[in-house]
Design an enzyme around this catalytic site. Structure first.
Site, PDB file in Angstrom:
ATOM      1  N   HIS A   1     -18.760 -49.996 -42.463  1.00  0.00           N
ATOM      2  CA  HIS A   1     -18.095 -50.954 -41.570  1.00  0.00           C
ATOM      3  C   HIS A   1     -17.647 -50.285 -40.265  1.00  0.00           C
ATOM      4  CE1 HIS A   1     -17.645 -53.729 -45.046  1.00  0.00           C
ATOM      5  NE2 HIS A   1     -17.276 -52.665 -45.721  1.00  0.00           N
TER       6      HIS A   1
HETATM    7  O1  RIB Z   1     -13.037 -54.380 -44.587  1.00  0.00           O
HETATM    8  C1  RIB Z   1     -13.499 -53.094 -44.257  1.00  0.00           C
HETATM    9  C2  RIB Z   1     -12.424 -52.283 -43.604  1.00  0.00           C
HETATM   10  O2  RIB Z   1     -11.380 -52.049 -44.527  1.00  0.00           O
HETATM   11  C3  RIB Z   1     -12.893 -50.880 -43.170  1.00  0.00           C
HETATM   12  O3  RIB Z   1     -12.185 -50.488 -42.015  1.00  0.00           O
HETATM   13  C4  RIB Z   1     -12.503 -50.006 -44.318  1.00  0.00           C
HETATM   14  O4  RIB Z   1     -12.235 -48.654 -43.915  1.00  0.00           O
HETATM   15  C5  RIB Z   1     -11.235 -50.657 -44.752  1.00  0.00           C
HETATM   16  O5  RIB Z   1     -10.189 -50.164 -43.925  1.00  0.00           O
END
Ligand code: RIB
Ligand code: CA
Length: 310
Positions: A239
């Site tokens: 992500h």
């Molecule tokens: O939903 C994904 C996010 O949540 C990313 O930033 C992961 O590191 C968690 O923080």
């Protein structure tokens, strides 16, 4: 060509760690500082984990400690994915002489933005607590920044609840402040980040490279595999690398300008980023570029090269 000045705010966390590796590898970027947020893990871990990643990849990014908890709601960590220590319970050594900065995350971010007026790209890969504090203490900061690339939210599904993405859910009030701030926002939500997944073959390749960052990346991601595979996931979504990758390779992404509002009073929907992208009823404003599509093949190729060569 001068480098792009960048600041990262991370809840270092496994995919945050990979995003820092990517930022370090991309020659187009000049990462000037990293502030740490609570989220995936408690602030104490996020802060020292970021120092650990500095040691792993041989960098000395200044690390600034942020808020110990969200603005209003109690902290909900992501230990089920990131482990108790935030790095998949992999034991990474600290640097021998870590430099402990005295400035807070928000004061350091503001000072950096003042030193790079209208040029600093803020990459937020965590709940937005530190950013909300910075924008509240320094109302001129949103306009002083070039832009805010944030990993968070979604026009569609949630991941921590059926409605909400984790970073927005952990601190909805902070997210609301940021989306109302007038900053130029590029939103990398689950709509696009769920396309940015390393397969098991990809992480095996990282490990087989024999490079420390590659070996660590597989080891820390594997902690989450029992949970992810139970949900039917087929890989590890990077992500937080999306808002970083965009700075050097914007052509890998497609998005739409949209109105985005954060739910802060919901019970079932708390933390949901409500967008008007798929609605015939439009908000009377547009406050974010919402990313929707990704050239996954090129993204993964660049990311793997970065991890194996950082
Ligand atoms: O939903 C994904 C996010 O949540 C990313 O930033 C992961 O590191 C968690 O923080
Ligand atoms: Ca994160």
């Amino acid at each position: 060509m001068s480098k792009i000045p960048v600041w990262m705010d991370c809840d270092t966390g496994t995919d945050d760690a990979v995003a820092i590796m990517l930022a370090s590898y991309l020659d187009e970027l000049d990462l000037l500082g990293i502030s740490t947020a609570c989220g995936n893990t408690i602030q104490e871990n996020a802060y020292w984990n970021t120092h650990r990643i500095n040691r792993l990849i041989g960098t000395n990014y200044p690390v600034y400690r942020g808020a110990e908890k969200p603005l209003i709601v109690p902290l909900v960590t992501g230990a089920h994915i990131h482990g108790e220590n935030g790095l998949g319970d992999v034991d990474l050594p600290l640097p021998e002489h870590p430099v402990v900065q005295k400035e807070s995350a928000w004061d350091a971010l503001y000072a950096c933005a003042k030193a790079h007026p209208h040029a600093l790209r803020l990459v937020a890969t965590a709940p937005l607590t530190n950013i909300a504090i910075a924008f509240t203490k320094y109302p001129e900061l949103p306009a002083l920044l070039h832009s805010v690339n944030l990993m968070g939210g979604s026009a569609g599904v949630g991941n921590i609840t059926p409605a909400a993405e984790y970073n927005m859910y952990v601190d909805p009030q902070a997210a609301d402040i940021v989306f109302r701030s007038g900053a130029k926002i590029y939103m990398f939500g689950l709509d696009v980040t769920l396309q940015a997944c390393l397969s098991m073959e990809d992480v095996d390749e990282l490990e087989a490279s024999g490079k420390p960052a590659g070996i660590f990346t597989k080891a820390c991601l594997m902690h989450s595999w029992p949970v992810l595979s139970k949900f039917g996931e087929t890989g590890f979504c990077m992500h937080d690398s999306c808002p970083v990758m965009y700075l050097a390779y914007p052509e890998l992404f497609e998005g739409e300008e949209a109105g985005v509002v954060v739910e802060t009073r919901g019970t079932i929907t708390n933390g949901k980023t409500v967008t008007d992208i798929y609605s015939d009823k439009q908000f009377p404003f547009s406050n974010a570029m919402v990313m929707l599509k990704l050239d996954r093949e090129r993204f993964i190729s660049i990311l793997k090269t970065a991890i194996m060569n950082v």
